[in-house]
Scaffold this motif. Structure first.
Motif, short mmCIF file in Angstrom:
data_model
loop_
_atom_site.label_atom_id
_atom_site.label_comp_id
_atom_site.label_asym_id
_atom_site.label_seq_id
_atom_site.Cartn_x
_atom_site.Cartn_y
_atom_site.Cartn_z
N SER A 76 0.82 -1.21 0.00
CA SER A 76 0.00 0.00 0.00
C SER A 76 0.86 1.27 0.00
CB SER A 76 -0.96 0.00 1.19
OG SER A 76 -0.23 0.16 2.37
N HIS A 83 5.98 -1.40 -6.90
CA HIS A 83 4.64 -1.89 -6.59
C HIS A 83 4.27 -3.06 -7.51
CE1 HIS A 83 0.23 -2.12 -6.95
NE2 HIS A 83 0.28 -1.96 -5.64
N ARG A 87 3.36 -6.64 -6.17
CA ARG A 87 1.97 -7.10 -6.35
C ARG A 87 1.94 -8.41 -7.15
NH1 ARG A 87 -3.64 -4.30 -5.52
NH2 ARG A 87 -4.92 -5.82 -6.55
N ILE A 137 -8.19 -14.92 7.98
CA ILE A 137 -6.81 -14.51 7.64
C ILE A 137 -5.79 -15.42 8.33
CG2 ILE A 137 -5.09 -12.67 7.94
CD1 ILE A 137 -6.84 -11.84 5.90
N THR A 240 -11.46 -3.91 8.40
CA THR A 240 -12.33 -3.38 7.34
C THR A 240 -13.56 -4.27 7.13
OG1 THR A 240 -10.89 -4.55 5.85
CG2 THR A 240 -10.55 -2.19 5.99
N ASN A 286 -7.80 7.66 1.94
CA ASN A 286 -6.42 7.21 1.81
C ASN A 286 -5.55 8.44 1.55
OD1 ASN A 286 -6.87 7.65 -0.90
ND2 ASN A 286 -7.08 5.50 -1.42
N ARG A 288 -2.00 10.35 -0.29
CA ARG A 288 -1.01 10.38 -1.36
C ARG A 288 -0.16 11.63 -1.21
NH1 ARG A 288 -3.13 5.93 -1.90
NH2 ARG A 288 -3.89 4.98 -3.84
N GLY A 338 -15.03 2.37 -2.57
CA GLY A 338 -14.81 1.74 -1.27
C GLY A 338 -13.61 0.81 -1.23
N HIS A 344 -3.65 0.18 -6.89
CA HIS A 344 -3.75 -0.20 -5.48
C HIS A 344 -5.12 -0.78 -5.13
CE1 HIS A 344 0.14 1.31 -4.12
NE2 HIS A 344 -0.04 2.32 -4.96
N CYS A 346 -8.02 -2.77 -3.92
CA CYS A 346 -7.91 -3.72 -2.80
C CYS A 346 -7.66 -5.16 -3.26
CB CYS A 346 -9.20 -3.67 -1.98
SG CYS A 346 -9.21 -4.84 -0.63
N GLY A 348 -7.76 -7.66 -1.37
CA GLY A 348 -8.65 -8.56 -0.62
C GLY A 348 -10.11 -8.40 -0.98
C1 HEM Z 1 -6.02 -1.93 -0.45
C2 HEM Z 1 -10.47 -1.21 1.34
C3 HEM Z 1 -10.66 -5.87 2.76
C4 HEM Z 1 -5.99 -6.33 1.66
C5 HEM Z 1 -7.23 -1.36 -0.15
C6 HEM Z 1 -7.65 -0.04 -0.55
C7 HEM Z 1 -8.87 0.17 -0.03
C8 HEM Z 1 -9.26 -1.04 0.68
C9 HEM Z 1 -9.72 1.45 -0.15
C10 HEM Z 1 -6.84 0.96 -1.43
C11 HEM Z 1 -5.91 1.80 -0.59
C12 HEM Z 1 -5.20 2.85 -1.43
O1 HEM Z 1 -5.56 3.13 -2.56
O2 HEM Z 1 -4.25 3.44 -0.88
C13 HEM Z 1 -10.88 -2.41 1.88
C14 HEM Z 1 -12.21 -2.64 2.42
C15 HEM Z 1 -12.27 -3.95 2.81
C16 HEM Z 1 -10.98 -4.55 2.52
C17 HEM Z 1 -13.30 -1.58 2.53
C18 HEM Z 1 -13.39 -4.74 3.42
C19 HEM Z 1 -14.63 -4.44 3.32
C20 HEM Z 1 -9.43 -6.41 2.56
C21 HEM Z 1 -9.08 -7.78 2.82
C22 HEM Z 1 -7.74 -7.89 2.54
C23 HEM Z 1 -7.26 -6.60 2.07
C24 HEM Z 1 -10.04 -8.86 3.32
C25 HEM Z 1 -6.83 -9.09 2.62
C26 HEM Z 1 -7.07 -10.20 3.15
C27 HEM Z 1 -5.61 -5.19 1.00
C28 HEM Z 1 -4.27 -4.97 0.47
C29 HEM Z 1 -4.28 -3.70 -0.13
C30 HEM Z 1 -5.61 -3.16 0.03
C31 HEM Z 1 -3.10 -5.94 0.54
C32 HEM Z 1 -3.10 -3.00 -0.82
C33 HEM Z 1 -3.15 -3.24 -2.30
C34 HEM Z 1 -2.10 -2.44 -3.07
O3 HEM Z 1 -1.65 -1.42 -2.55
O4 HEM Z 1 -1.74 -2.87 -4.18
N1 HEM Z 1 -8.25 -1.96 0.58
N2 HEM Z 1 -10.17 -3.58 1.97
N3 HEM Z 1 -8.32 -5.73 2.09
N4 HEM Z 1 -6.39 -4.08 0.72
FE1 HEM Z 1 -8.31 -3.86 1.24
#
Ligand code: HEM
Length: 398
Positions: A76, A83, A87, A137, A240, A286, A288, A338, A344, A346, A348
């Motif tokens: 992130s 990245h 990734r 997890i 989250t 988020n 930047r 969301g 980036h 999500c 997950g």
């Molecule tokens: C990235 C929201 C569930 C792992 C993000 C980002 C958002 C987000 C908004 C983008 C952040 C950015 O642009 O800086 C959510 C929400 C979730 C959720 C609302 C549940 C409702 C999960 C789950 C996992 C996860 C279940 C893993 C098991 C990640 C990872 C990133 C990420 C690893 C970074 C991706 C990257 O930077 O390439 N999430 N997330 N998230 N999320 Fe989620």
């Protein structure tokens, strides 16, 4: 109709949740030294342009020596080309197939957790919305469930320490909070490091082993990178999803027609999940930082400035959504932010959607009615960049 925002007075300072979009899409905040971005088009312009808007922003809020160690390998915070490389490595392990294979486990787990409910009153967060994503997890990473209390302790410490971030230097109290947060991250880091070491000598069928073995063009992840990625998954992956489940039930408690409609027509559960993410966006913002001088929303922003991108405000922007303050369980299309957007997006999201769909369907099956408990109001997470319940006492009928 009184919606959950007004009823529970969620984040009083977030005017867009109350139908009042900020007058300007981009505004500088003297107090914290950052730009607030509220508009949908502006938010998209930022998250779709990582060359101009870098994610490597943590060192602007905390001492660089802390963040260099804690964020090495943290997707992130990484920009291209690092990245892309990271990734690719982690996407090889965290695959759609692996997530889809979890469906029956999530189903069984949800039922097991709800079997523990006796009587007609329970706290949804305590019983289901918190433990379900954490157990999932832990299962994926291969961490023993007996360590859940330990992980909860570190997670809670991290949450307690969170507050409004600033680039101005926040004084003694701000630094005390950062230290407290760093302490929990460090302890969890040592804990995870032991597990990574163990997988190097004794491979198992789990995500940690896959991360240890992952290889893209002869390059592998270091122990520190694996620890930091696992740390990100543990944190991003549970709090989250906890918010998503709790927020959805909270919305259905206040919008009785929506509750009735989706219970009658379960094919609407996937769009319900998306609408909940839009209406009460768990990760509300988020961050930047600009890599060059830019013009955005009519404002001139200099290189090296920090932006707080309000996904929750963009998700209520009338230029992107018809009737944005209505909770529409069948909204389609619903291009909410969301889960973020762009590189980036999500990682997950498929897992969170699956957990949401399975858990909500089972809740509807088991409890024909779920209402907030008038004697025990819900509590909410206090950091401004999170929108979500922290406890949700319910009254149920079976
Ligand atoms: C990235 C929201 C569930 C792992 C993000 C980002 C958002 C987000 C908004 C983008 C952040 C950015 O642009 O800086 C959510 C929400 C979730 C959720 C609302 C549940 C409702 C999960 C789950 C996992 C996860 C279940 C893993 C098991 C990640 C990872 C990133 C990420 C690893 C970074 C991706 C990257 O930077 O390439 N999430 N997330 N998230 N999320 Fe989620």
């Amino acid at each position: 109709m009184i919606d959950p925002i007004e009823h529970w007075d969620i984040h009083p300072q977030h005017s867009w949740l109350r139908g009042v979009q900020p007058e300007q899409p981009v505004v500088f905040d003297e107090e914290v030294g950052m730009w607030h971005v509220y508009g949908y088009a502006e938010a998209l312009a930022i998250i779709n342009d990582p060359a101009t808007y870098s994610s490597g922003v943590a060192s602007r809020f905390a001492p660089k020596e802390q963040t260099d160690i804690a964020f090495d390998g943290n997707l992130s915070q990484a920009d291209p080309p690092e990245h892309k490389h990271l990734r690719k490595l982690v996407s090889r392990t965290f695959t759609h197939k692996m997530v889809a294979n979890m469906e029956s486990r999530i189903h069984d787990l949800t039922n097991e957790l709800l079997d523990e409910v006796s009587g007609d009153r329970f706290d949804l967060v305590e019983v289901l919305a918190y433990p379900l994503p954490v157990i999932v997890i832990c299962d994926l990473l291969g961490l023993p469930l007996s360590d859940m209390e330990l992980l909860k302790g570190w997670g809670d410490q991290n949450l307690e320490a969170r507050g409004q971030l600033t680039v101005r230097g926040g004084g003694d109290e701000y630094e005390r909070r950062l230290d407290y947060q760093a302490e929990s991250a460090l302890e969890m880091g040592f804990y995870l490091l032991e597990h990574v070491g163990d997988r190097r000598t004794t491979p198992r069928d789990d995500l940690l082993t896959k991360l240890v073995e992952a290889d893209v063009d002869g390059q592998r992840l270091t122990d520190r990178q694996i620890v930091n990625f696992a740390n990100l998954l543990l944190f991003a992956g549970h709090i989250t999803t906890t918010m998503l489940l709790g927020n959805t039930i909270l919305c259905l408690d206040t919008f009785a027609e929506a509750d009735e409609r989706v219970r009658k027509d379960r094919s609407l559960v996937p769009t319900l999940v998306e609408e909940s993410l839009r209406y009460l966006t768990p990760l509300a913002a988020n961050y930047r930082t600009t890599t060059r001088d830019v013009e955005l929303g009519g404002k001139r922003i200099r290189e090296g400035e920090v932006l707080m991108v309000w996904l929750s405000a963009a998700n209520r922007d009338p230029s992107a959504f018809d009737d944005p303050h209505a909770f529409d369980v069948a909204r389609d299309p619903n291009p909410h932010l969301g889960f973020g957007r762009g590189i980036h997006f999500c990682l997950g999201a498929p897992l969170a959607r699956l957990e949401g769909r399975v858990a909500l369907n089972i809740l509807f099956d088991r409890f024909p009615e779920l209402r907030t408990d008038p004697e025990k109001p819900p509590t909410f997470l206090t950091p401004p960049d999170f929108t979500g319940v922290w406890s949700l006492p319910l009254q149920a009928s079976r």
